[in-house]
Scaffold this motif. Structure first.
Motif, PDB file in Angstrom:
ATOM      1  N   GLY A  37       0.477  -1.459   0.422  1.00 39.24           N
ATOM      2  CA  GLY A  37       0.418   0.115   0.011  1.00 39.24           C
ATOM      3  C   GLY A  37       0.820   1.643   0.148  1.00 39.24           C
ATOM      4  O   GLY A  37       0.020   1.931   0.195  1.00 39.24           O
ATOM      5  N   ALA A  38       1.840   1.282   0.015  1.00 42.98           N
ATOM      6  CA  ALA A  38       2.901   2.437  -0.089  1.00 42.98           C
ATOM      7  C   ALA A  38       2.646   3.474  -1.680  1.00 42.98           C
ATOM      8  O   ALA A  38       2.426   2.842  -2.724  1.00 42.98           O
ATOM      9  N   PRO A  39       2.553   4.731  -1.219  1.00 47.32           N
ATOM     10  CA  PRO A  39       2.133   4.961  -2.316  1.00 47.32           C
ATOM     11  C   PRO A  39       3.322   5.198  -2.898  1.00 47.32           C
ATOM     12  O   PRO A  39       2.730   5.412  -4.488  1.00 47.32           O
ATOM     13  N   ALA A  40       4.087   4.674  -3.250  1.00 48.01           N
ATOM     14  CA  ALA A  40       5.472   5.387  -4.418  1.00 48.01           C
ATOM     15  C   ALA A  40       5.248   4.029  -5.309  1.00 48.01           C
ATOM     16  O   ALA A  40       5.337   4.196  -6.382  1.00 48.01           O
ATOM     17  N   ARG A  41       4.416   2.617  -4.739  1.00 46.55           N
ATOM     18  CA  ARG A  41       4.659   1.337  -5.169  1.00 46.55           C
ATOM     19  C   ARG A  41       3.268   1.839  -5.735  1.00 46.55           C
ATOM     20  O   ARG A  41       2.876   1.363  -7.118  1.00 46.55           O
ATOM     21  N   LEU A  42       1.815   2.176  -5.818  1.00 42.02           N
ATOM     22  CA  LEU A  42       1.099   2.586  -6.396  1.00 42.02           C
ATOM     23  C   LEU A  42       1.029   4.119  -7.816  1.00 42.02           C
ATOM     24  O   LEU A  42       1.067   3.403  -8.320  1.00 42.02           O
ATOM     25  N   VAL A  43       1.946   4.418  -7.311  1.00 47.64           N
ATOM     26  CA  VAL A  43       1.938   5.261  -8.210  1.00 47.64           C
ATOM     27  C   VAL A  43       2.990   5.048  -8.932  1.00 47.64           C
ATOM     28  O   VAL A  43       3.017   4.941 -10.710  1.00 47.64           O
ATOM     29  N   PHE A  44       4.149   3.964  -8.571  1.00 41.97           N
ATOM     30  CA  PHE A  44       4.817   3.643  -9.934  1.00 41.97           C
ATOM     31  C   PHE A  44       3.638   2.148 -11.109  1.00 41.97           C
ATOM     32  O   PHE A  44       4.087   2.344 -11.945  1.00 41.97           O
ATOM     33  N   GLU A  45       3.036   1.157  -9.536  1.00 37.97           N
ATOM     34  CA  GLU A  45       1.760   0.576 -10.628  1.00 37.97           C
ATOM     35  C   GLU A  45       0.927   1.337 -11.843  1.00 37.97           C
ATOM     36  O   GLU A  45       1.129   0.975 -12.945  1.00 37.97           O
ATOM     37  N   TRP A  46       0.964   2.428 -10.997  1.00 39.13           N
ATOM     38  CA  TRP A  46      -0.200   3.438 -12.286  1.00 39.13           C
ATOM     39  C   TRP A  46       0.617   3.638 -13.040  1.00 39.13           C
ATOM     40  O   TRP A  46      -0.091   3.594 -14.612  1.00 39.13           O
ATOM     41  N   VAL A  47       1.918   4.325 -13.326  1.00 39.98           N
ATOM     42  CA  VAL A  47       2.420   4.484 -14.392  1.00 39.98           C
ATOM     43  C   VAL A  47       2.472   3.606 -15.565  1.00 39.98           C
ATOM     44  O   VAL A  47       2.903   3.382 -16.911  1.00 39.98           O
ATOM     45  N   LEU A  48       3.044   1.970 -14.673  1.00 43.11           N
ATOM     46  CA  LEU A  48       3.134   0.834 -15.927  1.00 43.11           C
ATOM     47  C   LEU A  48       1.668   0.541 -16.265  1.00 43.11           C
ATOM     48  O   LEU A  48       1.191   0.145 -17.319  1.00 43.11           O
ATOM     49  N   ILE A  49       0.575   0.885 -15.245  1.00 48.53           N
ATOM     50  CA  ILE A  49      -0.981   0.594 -16.626  1.00 48.53           C
ATOM     51  C   ILE A  49      -1.114   1.585 -17.177  1.00 48.53           C
ATOM     52  O   ILE A  49      -1.264   1.319 -18.373  1.00 48.53           O
ATOM     53  N   GLU A  50      -1.017   3.144 -17.091  1.00 47.43           N
ATOM     54  CA  GLU A  50      -0.594   3.562 -17.909  1.00 47.43           C
ATOM     55  C   GLU A  50      -0.306   3.525 -19.532  1.00 47.43           C
ATOM     56  O   GLU A  50      -0.525   3.490 -20.526  1.00 47.43           O
ATOM     57  N   CYS A  51       1.327   3.068 -19.334  1.00 46.16           N
ATOM     58  CA  CYS A  51       2.517   2.390 -20.312  1.00 46.16           C
ATOM     59  C   CYS A  51       1.507   0.996 -20.701  1.00 46.16           C
ATOM     60  O   CYS A  51       1.569   1.391 -22.042  1.00 46.16           O
ATOM     61  N   ASP A  52       1.391   0.546 -19.937  1.00 44.66           N
ATOM     62  CA  ASP A  52       0.641  -0.572 -20.754  1.00 44.66           C
ATOM     63  C   ASP A  52      -0.549  -0.922 -21.902  1.00 44.66           C
ATOM     64  O   ASP A  52      -1.057  -1.133 -22.905  1.00 44.66           O
ATOM     65  N   ASN A  53      -1.559   0.555 -21.285  1.00 42.28           N
ATOM     66  CA  ASN A  53      -3.231   0.699 -21.720  1.00 42.28           C
ATOM     67  C   ASN A  53      -2.560   1.343 -23.411  1.00 42.28           C
ATOM     68  O   ASN A  53      -2.532   1.051 -24.072  1.00 42.28           O
ATOM     69  N   ALA A  54      -1.512   2.390 -23.361  1.00 41.64           N
ATOM     70  CA  ALA A  54      -1.183   2.114 -24.242  1.00 41.64           C
ATOM     71  C   ALA A  54      -0.815   2.042 -25.601  1.00 41.64           C
ATOM     72  O   ALA A  54      -0.251   2.217 -26.939  1.00 41.64           O
ATOM     73  N   ALA A  55       0.404   0.886 -24.567  1.00 39.51           N
ATOM     74  CA  ALA A  55       0.726   0.005 -25.821  1.00 39.51           C
ATOM     75  C   ALA A  55      -0.015  -1.158 -26.720  1.00 39.51           C
ATOM     76  O   ALA A  55      -0.055  -1.029 -27.799  1.00 39.51           O
ATOM     77  N   ALA A  56      -0.880  -1.121 -25.852  1.00 39.93           N
ATOM     78  CA  ALA A  56      -2.245  -1.767 -25.804  1.00 39.93           C
ATOM     79  C   ALA A  56      -2.546  -1.656 -27.222  1.00 39.93           C
ATOM     80  O   ALA A  56      -3.253  -2.408 -28.205  1.00 39.93           O
ATOM     81  N   VAL A  57      -2.898  -0.184 -27.246  1.00 40.47           N
ATOM     82  CA  VAL A  57      -3.671   0.989 -28.619  1.00 40.47           C
ATOM     83  C   VAL A  57      -3.184   1.143 -29.053  1.00 40.47           C
ATOM     84  O   VAL A  57      -3.419   0.336 -30.371  1.00 40.47           O
ATOM     85  N   LEU A  58      -1.760   1.768 -28.936  1.00 36.15           N
ATOM     86  CA  LEU A  58      -1.079   2.072 -30.143  1.00 36.15           C
ATOM     87  C   LEU A  58       0.068   0.807 -31.062  1.00 36.15           C
ATOM     88  O   LEU A  58       0.117   0.595 -31.967  1.00 36.15           O
ATOM     89  N   PHE A  59      -0.147  -0.534 -30.268  1.00 35.36           N
ATOM     90  CA  PHE A  59       0.495  -1.122 -30.553  1.00 35.36           C
ATOM     91  C   PHE A  59      -0.233  -2.698 -31.344  1.00 35.36           C
ATOM     92  O   PHE A  59       0.257  -3.789 -31.644  1.00 35.36           O
TER      93      PHE A  59
END
Length: 117
Positions: A37-59
């Motif tokens: 539940g650490a904020p840094a970990r949740l933010v990192f996961e959010w960044v990964l989610i957004e990157c994965d979403n972008a890759a899913a759409v773009l590629f």
């Protein structure tokens, strides 16, 4: 194979190669230094989610879409548990404040009733 298909395949390959150190960091480093539940970990996961979403759409990458969904579910569960824990802390704090006010009221009421006797 068209130009768009080739570009998407190349983008998918580059993204998957880029994702390898991020996966290692997510799976090896983050759990060592941060709890779920650490904020840094949740933010990192959010960044990964957004990157994965972008890759899913773009590629047109189903693997990235599945990884984003998996992270989203895990992150949502952690955020929900954290919110419940925070709410319980506030509830406990509110109960303690209310009990202090009741004790103060009782003490004043007892002083007032003794003064009128």
């Amino acid at each position: 194979m068209g130009v768009v298909t080739t570009a998407r395949a190349l983008g998918r390959l580059q993204y998957r190669l880029t994702r390898i150190p991020l996966d290692l960091f997510e799976g090896g480093v983050m759990p060592v230094f941060f709890d779920d539940g650490a904020p840094a970990r949740l933010v990192f996961e959010w960044v990964l989610i957004e990157c994965d979403n972008a890759a899913a759409v773009l590629f047109d990458d189903d693997s990235a879409a599945a990884h984003a969904q998996q992270l989203r579910q895990r992150s949502a569960a952690v955020r929900y548990a954290r919110a419940r824990r925070q709410r319980q802390i506030l509830r406990d704090t509110d109960a303690a404040v209310l009990e202090r006010h009741r004790a103060l009221f009782r003490a004043r009421h007892q002083q007032h009733t003794r003064g009128t006797e």
